[in-house]
Motif scaffolding. Structure first.
Motif, short mmCIF file in Angstrom:
data_model
loop_
_atom_site.label_atom_id
_atom_site.label_comp_id
_atom_site.label_asym_id
_atom_site.label_seq_id
_atom_site.Cartn_x
_atom_site.Cartn_y
_atom_site.Cartn_z
N GLU A 168 2.11 -6.72 5.52
CA GLU A 168 2.92 -7.31 6.58
C GLU A 168 2.42 -6.88 7.95
N GLU A 169 1.96 -5.65 8.06
CA GLU A 169 1.39 -5.19 9.32
C GLU A 169 0.19 -6.06 9.72
N LYS A 170 -0.66 -6.37 8.76
CA LYS A 170 -1.82 -7.21 9.05
C LYS A 170 -1.38 -8.60 9.48
N TYR A 171 -0.37 -9.13 8.81
CA TYR A 171 0.15 -10.45 9.16
C TYR A 171 0.73 -10.46 10.57
N LEU A 172 1.53 -9.46 10.89
CA LEU A 172 2.20 -9.41 12.19
C LEU A 172 1.22 -9.27 13.35
N ASN A 173 0.06 -8.73 13.09
CA ASN A 173 -0.94 -8.52 14.14
C ASN A 173 -1.79 -9.76 14.40
N THR A 174 -1.55 -10.84 13.65
CA THR A 174 -2.34 -12.05 13.86
C THR A 174 -1.65 -12.98 14.86
N GLU A 175 -2.46 -13.73 15.58
CA GLU A 175 -1.94 -14.71 16.53
C GLU A 175 -1.12 -15.78 15.81
N LYS A 176 -1.57 -16.15 14.63
CA LYS A 176 -0.88 -17.17 13.84
C LYS A 176 0.54 -16.73 13.52
N ALA A 177 0.69 -15.51 13.05
CA ALA A 177 2.01 -15.00 12.70
C ALA A 177 2.93 -14.94 13.91
N GLN A 178 2.40 -14.43 15.01
CA GLN A 178 3.21 -14.30 16.22
C GLN A 178 3.67 -15.65 16.74
N ASN A 179 2.79 -16.65 16.65
CA ASN A 179 3.17 -18.00 17.08
C ASN A 179 4.21 -18.60 16.15
N GLU A 180 4.04 -18.40 14.84
CA GLU A 180 4.99 -18.92 13.85
C GLU A 180 6.38 -18.32 14.04
#
Length: 205
Positions: A168-180
């Protein structure tokens, strides 16, 4: 939170977005509530990243003010509220509230919050939008967060994920996740605004 603010400012120029902070600086919980109250805000959204000693825990949850009915909710509230212990004379500033004492949280059970229905409705929509993204739904919860207690408007505290979980940490650090995630919260805001205007008798063209 800035991504959410940018979406609102771009799509809803009639809405004034007020940030409690624009930089990585520390504000007390009371100062955050004061900013919202002084701006006479109609809605308060606080966005956080969660953590847990169990590194397998993941998912999103959204909190409203209320009685802490479970140990896990109490643990989260205690952890979030514990930052006041870093302040000088915190006991006076926070009216004797002790974030480490279970007894202190009784006040949230006794408080009659006139905004609870609107807060829960917004929180539910946020969680539904997270589920639509394929995120694990950890539900709408109630707990004794000081910053929600002191804001005089509908308010929610959103935990977008667990930084203690490696995936989840890796996901949250992505631009895609933050935009979603920003879009999911923004879409919930849009429904809140529409309902707010409707009940206020304001016609939206």
């Amino acid at each position: 939170i800035k991504k959410i603010g940018n979406l609102i400012e771009t799509e809803h120029p009639d809405v004034k977005v007020v940030y409690t902070r624009n930089t990585d600086c520390y504000l007390t919980l009371q100062e955050r509530a004061n900013i919202a109250n002084k701006a006479h805000s109609d809605l308060f959204i606080s966005v956080h990243v969660n953590a847990n000693n169990n590194k397998n825990v993941f998912g999103c949850e959204t909190y409203t003010l209320g009685l802490t009915k479970s140990q896990s909710n109490l643990d989260v509230a205690m952890r979030e509220n514990s930052v006041i212990l870093l302040e000088d004379e915190y006991n006076k500033k926070y009216e004797g509230f002790d974030p480490k004492s279970v007894d202190s949280y009784i006040m949230f059970e006794l408080q009659q919050n006139q905004f609870v229905d609107k807060s829960i409705s917004l929180a539910s929509t946020i969680q539904q939008n997270f589920v639509a993204l394929g995120r694990k739904d950890r539900g709408v919860r109630q707990a004794g967060f000081w910053v929600l207690h002191k804001t005089s408007m509908p308010s929610v505290l959103v935990e977008v994920g667990y930084i203690s979980n490696l995936a989840e940490e890796k996901y949250l650090n992505t631009e895609k996740a933050q935009n979603e995630l920003a879009r999911a919260i923004y879409d919930a805001f849009v429904l809140f605004k529409h309902d707010f205007y409707k009940k206020s008798g304001i016609i939206i063209a």
